[in-house]
Design a protein around this motif. Structure first.
Motif, PDB file in Angstrom:
ATOM      1  N   PHE A   1      -1.081 -19.253  -9.330  1.00 41.19           N
ATOM      2  CA  PHE A   1      -1.682 -17.956  -9.618  1.00 41.19           C
ATOM      3  C   PHE A   1      -3.117 -17.807  -9.113  1.00 41.19           C
ATOM      4  O   PHE A   1      -3.633 -16.693  -9.086  1.00 41.19           O
ATOM      5  N   THR A   2      -3.773 -18.914  -8.746  1.00 42.94           N
ATOM      6  CA  THR A   2      -5.055 -18.724  -8.064  1.00 42.94           C
ATOM      7  C   THR A   2      -4.810 -18.185  -6.665  1.00 42.94           C
ATOM      8  O   THR A   2      -5.562 -17.352  -6.173  1.00 42.94           O
ATOM      9  N   GLY A   3      -3.735 -18.651  -6.019  1.00 41.54           N
ATOM     10  CA  GLY A   3      -3.270 -18.057  -4.776  1.00 41.54           C
ATOM     11  C   GLY A   3      -4.260 -18.120  -3.640  1.00 41.54           C
ATOM     12  O   GLY A   3      -5.164 -18.947  -3.593  1.00 41.54           O
ATOM     13  N   ALA A   4      -4.093 -17.206  -2.697  1.00 39.16           N
ATOM     14  CA  ALA A   4      -4.938 -17.148  -1.502  1.00 39.16           C
ATOM     15  C   ALA A   4      -4.874 -15.749  -0.929  1.00 39.16           C
ATOM     16  O   ALA A   4      -3.978 -14.961  -1.250  1.00 39.16           O
ATOM     17  N   TYR A   5      -5.829 -15.454  -0.082  1.00 40.56           N
ATOM     18  CA  TYR A   5      -5.827 -14.182   0.638  1.00 40.56           C
ATOM     19  C   TYR A   5      -4.957 -14.341   1.875  1.00 40.56           C
ATOM     20  O   TYR A   5      -5.127 -15.278   2.652  1.00 40.56           O
ATOM     21  N   THR A   6      -3.999 -13.431   2.067  1.00 35.23           N
ATOM     22  CA  THR A   6      -3.195 -13.419   3.282  1.00 35.23           C
ATOM     23  C   THR A   6      -3.140 -12.000   3.805  1.00 35.23           C
ATOM     24  O   THR A   6      -3.206 -11.036   3.046  1.00 35.23           O
ATOM     25  N   GLN A   7      -3.012 -11.894   5.110  1.00 35.60           N
ATOM     26  CA  GLN A   7      -2.981 -10.576   5.732  1.00 35.60           C
ATOM     27  C   GLN A   7      -1.691  -9.870   5.360  1.00 35.60           C
ATOM     28  O   GLN A   7      -0.605 -10.390   5.536  1.00 35.60           O
ATOM     29  N   ASN A   8      -1.781  -8.666   4.799  1.00 34.82           N
ATOM     30  CA  ASN A   8      -0.597  -7.885   4.456  1.00 34.82           C
ATOM     31  C   ASN A   8      -0.928  -6.406   4.512  1.00 34.82           C
ATOM     32  O   ASN A   8      -2.006  -5.993   4.887  1.00 34.82           O
ATOM     33  N   ALA A   9       0.016  -5.606   4.077  1.00 29.93           N
ATOM     34  CA  ALA A   9      -0.149  -4.159   4.193  1.00 29.93           C
ATOM     35  C   ALA A   9      -1.251  -3.623   3.310  1.00 29.93           C
ATOM     36  O   ALA A   9      -1.731  -2.511   3.500  1.00 29.93           O
ATOM     37  N   TYR A  10      -1.673  -4.424   2.312  1.00 28.73           N
ATOM     38  CA  TYR A  10      -2.682  -3.939   1.387  1.00 28.73           C
ATOM     39  C   TYR A  10      -4.049  -4.567   1.616  1.00 28.73           C
ATOM     40  O   TYR A  10      -4.923  -4.490   0.774  1.00 28.73           O
ATOM     41  N   SER A  11      -4.238  -5.217   2.771  1.00 33.35           N
ATOM     42  CA  SER A  11      -5.525  -5.836   3.086  1.00 33.35           C
ATOM     43  C   SER A  11      -6.421  -4.799   3.736  1.00 33.35           C
ATOM     44  O   SER A  11      -6.030  -4.151   4.699  1.00 33.35           O
ATOM     45  N   TYR A  12      -7.635  -4.668   3.215  1.00 35.50           N
ATOM     46  CA  TYR A  12      -8.547  -3.660   3.713  1.00 35.50           C
ATOM     47  C   TYR A  12      -9.636  -4.305   4.561  1.00 35.50           C
ATOM     48  O   TYR A  12      -9.991  -5.451   4.390  1.00 35.50           O
ATOM     49  N   GLY A  13     -10.247  -3.475   5.412  1.00 35.11           N
ATOM     50  CA  GLY A  13     -11.446  -3.891   6.108  1.00 35.11           C
ATOM     51  C   GLY A  13     -11.238  -4.844   7.255  1.00 35.11           C
ATOM     52  O   GLY A  13     -12.186  -5.311   7.841  1.00 35.11           O
ATOM     53  N   LYS A  14     -10.007  -5.236   7.612  1.00 31.96           N
ATOM     54  CA  LYS A  14      -9.813  -6.163   8.709  1.00 31.96           C
ATOM     55  C   LYS A  14     -10.081  -5.467  10.036  1.00 31.96           C
ATOM     56  O   LYS A  14      -9.982  -4.250  10.158  1.00 31.96           O
ATOM     57  N   GLU A  15     -10.375  -6.277  11.058  1.00 33.07           N
ATOM     58  CA  GLU A  15     -10.815  -5.723  12.323  1.00 33.07           C
ATOM     59  C   GLU A  15      -9.749  -4.849  12.964  1.00 33.07           C
ATOM     60  O   GLU A  15     -10.061  -3.875  13.640  1.00 33.07           O
ATOM     61  N   ASP A  16      -8.488  -5.208  12.759  1.00 30.62           N
ATOM     62  CA  ASP A  16      -7.425  -4.421  13.353  1.00 30.62           C
ATOM     63  C   ASP A  16      -6.756  -3.527  12.325  1.00 30.62           C
ATOM     64  O   ASP A  16      -5.581  -3.200  12.441  1.00 30.62           O
ATOM     65  N   ALA A  17      -7.491  -3.128  11.270  1.00 31.49           N
ATOM     66  CA  ALA A  17      -6.924  -2.298  10.221  1.00 31.49           C
ATOM     67  C   ALA A  17      -6.505  -0.954  10.802  1.00 31.49           C
ATOM     68  O   ALA A  17      -7.110  -0.423  11.722  1.00 31.49           O
ATOM     69  N   VAL A  18      -5.418  -0.413  10.220  1.00 31.09           N
ATOM     70  CA  VAL A  18      -4.947   0.890  10.657  1.00 31.09           C
ATOM     71  C   VAL A  18      -5.897   1.955  10.128  1.00 31.09           C
ATOM     72  O   VAL A  18      -6.199   2.010   8.938  1.00 31.09           O
ATOM     73  N   GLU A  19      -6.374   2.792  11.033  1.00 34.96           N
ATOM     74  CA  GLU A  19      -7.264   3.888  10.657  1.00 34.96           C
ATOM     75  C   GLU A  19      -6.591   5.212  11.009  1.00 34.96           C
ATOM     76  O   GLU A  19      -6.045   5.363  12.101  1.00 34.96           O
ATOM     77  N   LEU A  20      -6.607   6.162  10.091  1.00 36.29           N
ATOM     78  CA  LEU A  20      -6.069   7.489  10.327  1.00 36.29           C
ATOM     79  C   LEU A  20      -7.214   8.492  10.393  1.00 36.29           C
ATOM     80  O   LEU A  20      -8.038   8.561   9.470  1.00 36.29           O
ATOM     81  N   GLU A  21      -7.271   9.220  11.493  1.00 29.17           N
ATOM     82  CA  GLU A  21      -8.258  10.285  11.593  1.00 29.17           C
ATOM     83  C   GLU A  21      -7.869  11.415  10.643  1.00 29.17           C
ATOM     84  O   GLU A  21      -6.715  11.530  10.230  1.00 29.17           O
ATOM     85  N   THR A  22      -8.826  12.249  10.328  1.00 32.43           N
ATOM     86  CA  THR A  22      -8.557  13.360   9.420  1.00 32.43           C
ATOM     87  C   THR A  22      -8.949  14.681  10.046  1.00 32.43           C
ATOM     88  O   THR A  22      -9.785  14.747  10.944  1.00 32.43           O
ATOM     89  N   LEU A  23      -8.325  15.737   9.554  1.00 35.16           N
ATOM     90  CA  LEU A  23      -8.615  17.089   9.986  1.00 35.16           C
ATOM     91  C   LEU A  23      -8.792  17.963   8.748  1.00 35.16           C
ATOM     92  O   LEU A  23      -7.905  18.012   7.890  1.00 35.16           O
ATOM     93  N   GLU A  24      -9.941  18.628   8.643  1.00 33.52           N
ATOM     94  CA  GLU A  24     -10.196  19.572   7.559  1.00 33.52           C
ATOM     95  C   GLU A  24      -9.807  20.960   8.042  1.00 33.52           C
ATOM     96  O   GLU A  24     -10.369  21.466   9.022  1.00 33.52           O
ATOM     97  N   PHE A  25      -8.819  21.572   7.384  1.00 34.26           N
ATOM     98  CA  PHE A  25      -8.387  22.898   7.814  1.00 34.26           C
ATOM     99  C   PHE A  25      -7.986  23.726   6.603  1.00 34.26           C
ATOM    100  O   PHE A  25      -7.127  23.322   5.810  1.00 34.26           O
ATOM    101  N   GLN A  26      -8.648  24.883   6.481  1.00 30.10           N
ATOM    102  CA  GLN A  26      -8.368  25.832   5.407  1.00 30.10           C
ATOM    103  C   GLN A  26      -8.397  25.152   4.040  1.00 30.10           C
ATOM    104  O   GLN A  26      -7.525  25.367   3.196  1.00 30.10           O
ATOM    105  N   GLY A  27      -9.385  24.293   3.851  1.00 29.17           N
ATOM    106  CA  GLY A  27      -9.577  23.655   2.558  1.00 29.17           C
ATOM    107  C   GLY A  27      -8.706  22.442   2.306  1.00 29.17           C
ATOM    108  O   GLY A  27      -8.805  21.828   1.240  1.00 29.17           O
ATOM    109  N   ASN A  28      -7.858  22.045   3.249  1.00 33.37           N
ATOM    110  CA  ASN A  28      -6.989  20.880   3.086  1.00 33.37           C
ATOM    111  C   ASN A  28      -7.408  19.767   4.049  1.00 33.37           C
ATOM    112  O   ASN A  28      -7.857  20.032   5.166  1.00 33.37           O
TER     113      ASN A  28
END
Length: 693
Positions: free
Chosen positions: A352-379
């Motif tokens: 249960f002490t475990g370790a950090y491993t790269q997975n879908a919930y890992s943030y901040g990694k260099e190759d992390a998936v980034e989604l651009e955003t668009l603000e339109f009509q309040g959304n």
């Protein structure tokens, strides 16, 4: 920060917690629990420090994921558009609705919301630069320490080997062999003497040997000395020590790991003492204690504990070892219970002490998936351009309640698709496919709970999606929009969905690659029966060499006489299968198939010899029926033959030789063993059936 360094740091944290636990508990169990357990329990800690195996939710993993997420969040601008927009894309971005499309330009976006602040960019650069520096420092330290340990080992081995000589005393060798036999050590362990070493030692991983500083020992001292070193050898203590050294090189920055190394060295000798004295009576234990004192008097100058296991250790350990020898007694039932309890606690800590491993919930990694955003009509719309971004929906900061808009055709790789949304966490946002395609969605598990682009959606809007070449093992083919949504709850709206059949071949191939074997077979049979050899060959190239489907269709093409299909199948055959088919084609006298296989194996000379013998056998058979040849001209009873047609009854012709100068035509019928059954002149009807006018 580099993923490897993150993993090392998380392992170091987990291992440190286990080390602290053992150190804090050591006063409670030191004199009550087996010394051998106290030695081998450190192996659990070493494995925790080396092996990045972890449960889905662990202490170290959660801590590092949380830390990385905080770093990313702190670097983001404080505007409502927090997803690192790229201004270069705005002039070409088109927002498509159900009935109308609006081009969006930079002027439509407020300046404060279309640019990343200078402070966030600076923080981002500093964050990555700091991570690179830490990675470089860790790697440099690890390599330098490892090289130092290896160099010291090699130097020490050369030093010992230079002055050693084999012990030739028959009596000592017989005693040594007898002790080896009692300890059930079957492999070779050599015995040497070297006056340059100050204490008896075991060295060598592949070829272990014991080196004594002198053979001027009493029989009891010699027996105790070699038995001690042979126990080290039997327990593979040298391998254990090198494993510790590798751990130390990886975690050189952790002072607790250095402390663990020291404790492990002490535990090694104490556990070996315990294993030895458990075989001795009281007088034998006194002799063993005297042996340790004698070794201490001669000096313990050898410090190369990485490369050797020595009998004599430092003076501050000698008192503890002598006390343990004199106070030795078997563990009580209470000690056994405590041992089991501590083992269970430590194993739970390992898990249960475990370790950090790269997975879908890992943030901040260099190759992390980034989604651009668009603000339109309040959304705020998160823009999806590729497969990685599509798979990121519903993970981490890209939650199930956000609005997403597809911005390009997406061809999926064939990797197993995980539907977006579950019964526990349904998709509740909106997805606008924008009229673009999603092609090649593949799910091969027939037991999957949900099948579709979206698994479960509640009160969501899913529209303007075009699906192509979806392959879902448990999909209801007759259900509307089946590849898109498995379960819709509440007021989920799913409309303007187009599901297309397999389009051109380029679009179909990734789907074919992800199919189950039975489904691939069905498609190949369809192409085979329709005579689509080009499509058949292209799909075949997506299969591995020696795939069972290759053997199946090769057999079928051979029996059907389909040399065209067979010619593309041999490209996916292994060496052994090619040889088997070559031999079979020659023995069956199938020259078309044999010619295709010629030159494809390493046994062409043997195959040519086999073909030559068969041709000679055929010539002898021809001669028995009055057929001879001179060069390429064949004669029957002295007359030049124009056509020779050979076949089995009910089968297409096997051999057809023609000579325009010939005056007679011969038809030979052979039996199933390819022996001539009958020979006759070819009738005009037979000739017309073959050649017409």
């Amino acid at each position: 920060m580099n993923e490897v360094l993150r993993t090392i740091l998380s392992l170091s944290l987990s291992g440190s917690l286990l080390i602290l636990f053992l150190l804090l508990c050591s006063p409670l169990y030191r004199r009550r629990i087996s010394r051998q357990w106290q030695y081998y329990i450190w192996l659990v800690v070493i494995l925790r420090l080396l092996v990045p195996v972890t449960v889905p939710v662990s202490l170290a993993g959660a801590l590092f994921e949380r830390t990385e997420w905080e770093n990313v969040r702190n670097m983001e601008p404080e505007t409502s558009d927090t997803a690192a927009l790229n201004p270069a894309v705005w002039d070409n971005t088109v927002l498509r609705g159900d009935d109308v499309s609006w081009p969006v330009s930079r002027q439509d976006i407020p300046a404060a919301e279309s640019e990343i602040t200078a402070d966030s960019r600076k923080s981002d650069a500093l964050f990555h630069a700091g991570g690179d520096i830490l990675w470089f420092l860790w790697l440099t330290g690890a390599l330098l320490l490892l090289m130092r340990r290896i160099t010291a080992y090699q130097s020490f081995v050369k030093y010992v080997r230079a002055g050693r000589r084999e012990i030739s005393d028959i009596h000592l060798l017989e005693t040594f062999s007898e002790i080896k036999s009692r300890l059930r050590i079957a492999y070779c362990v050599e015995l040497y003497e070297n006056p340059q070493v100050s204490t008896p030692m075991l060295m060598g991983l592949r070829k272990p040997c014991i080196v004594l500083p002198t053979t001027s020992l009493t029989e009891e001292e010699f027996s105790c000395t070699v038995r001690h070193e042979l126990i080290h050898c039997k327990r593979l203590d040298l391998l254990y020590k090198w494993l510790m050294q590798i751990t130390l090189c990886l975690h050189w920055f952790n002072p607790l790991v250095w402390l663990m190394e020291k404790r492990l060295e002490h535990a090694c000798e104490l556990s070996c003492d315990e294993a030895l004295i458990s075989m001795l009576d009281d007088s034998g234990r006194r002799v063993y204690g005297d042996t340790l004192l004698h070794a201490a008097k001669t000096g313990c100058g050898c410090r190369h504990t990485t490369s050797a296991v020595t009998l004599c250790e430092e003076a501050n350990l000698l008192k503890e070892r002598l006390g343990a020898i004199m106070d030795y007694r078997k563990m009580t039932k209470g000690g056994v219970c405590a041992l089991l309890l501590l083992t269970i606690v430590l194993c739970c800590g390992f898990t249960f002490t475990g370790a950090y491993t790269q997975n879908a919930y890992s943030y901040g990694k260099e190759d992390a998936v980034e989604l651009e955003t668009l603000e339109f009509q309040g959304n705020t719309y998160y823009l999806v351009f590729d497969e990685a971004q599509l798979r990121a929906i519903g993970t981490g900061r890209y939650g199930m309640d956000k609005s997403y808009m597809q911005q390009a055709d997406i061809r999926l790789s064939g990797e197993e698709w995980i539907p977006i949304g579950t019964m526990e966490h349904p998709f509740t946002g909106s997805y606008n496919g924008n009229g673009f395609e999603i092609a090649g969605l593949t799910m091969t598990d027939p037991e999957a709970e949900h099948a579709g682009l979206f698994g479960v959606a509640r009160d969501a809007d899913i529209y303007n999606i075009m699906m192509r070449d979806a392959s879902l093992a448990n999909m209801d083919e007759d259900a509307p929009n089946a590849p898109v949504l498995a379960v819709g709850l509440g007021n989920t709206a799913c409309y303007d969905i187009t599901v297309l059949e397999t389009g051109n071949l380029a679009q179909f191939l990734p789907t074919f690659w992800g199919m189950e074997a039975q489904e691939q077979k069905a498609w190949l049979e369809r192409f085979y029966e329709d005579g689509e050899i080009a499509t058949f060959a292209t799909c075949l190239n997506w299969l591995e060499v020696n795939n069972p489907l290759v053997s199946y269709f090769a057999q079928r093409a051979y029996m059907d006489g389909e040399t065209g299909f067979f010619s593309v199948l041999i490209n996916r055959m292994g060496e052994d299968e090619l040889e088997e088919w070559a031999v079979r084609a020659i023995q069956d006298r199938e020259p078309g198939f044999a010619a295709m296989l010629h030159g494809r194996t390493k046994k062409d000379d043997e195959l040519d010899e086999m073909q030559k013998k068969l041709d000679e056998e055929q010539d002898r058979e021809y001669q028995s029926y009055g057929i001879t040849h001179e060069g390429k001209n064949w004669y029957y009873q002295g007359q030049l033959i124009g056509i020779i047609l050979e076949n089995e009854p009910g089968k297409s012709f096997y051999k057809l030789d023609m000579n325009p100068q010939g005056t007679i035509n011969i038809h030979i019928i052979r039996d199933e063993n390819w022996k001539i059954q009958s020979l006759s002149f070819m009738t005009e009807e037979e000739r017309m059936a073959l050649f017409g006018q």
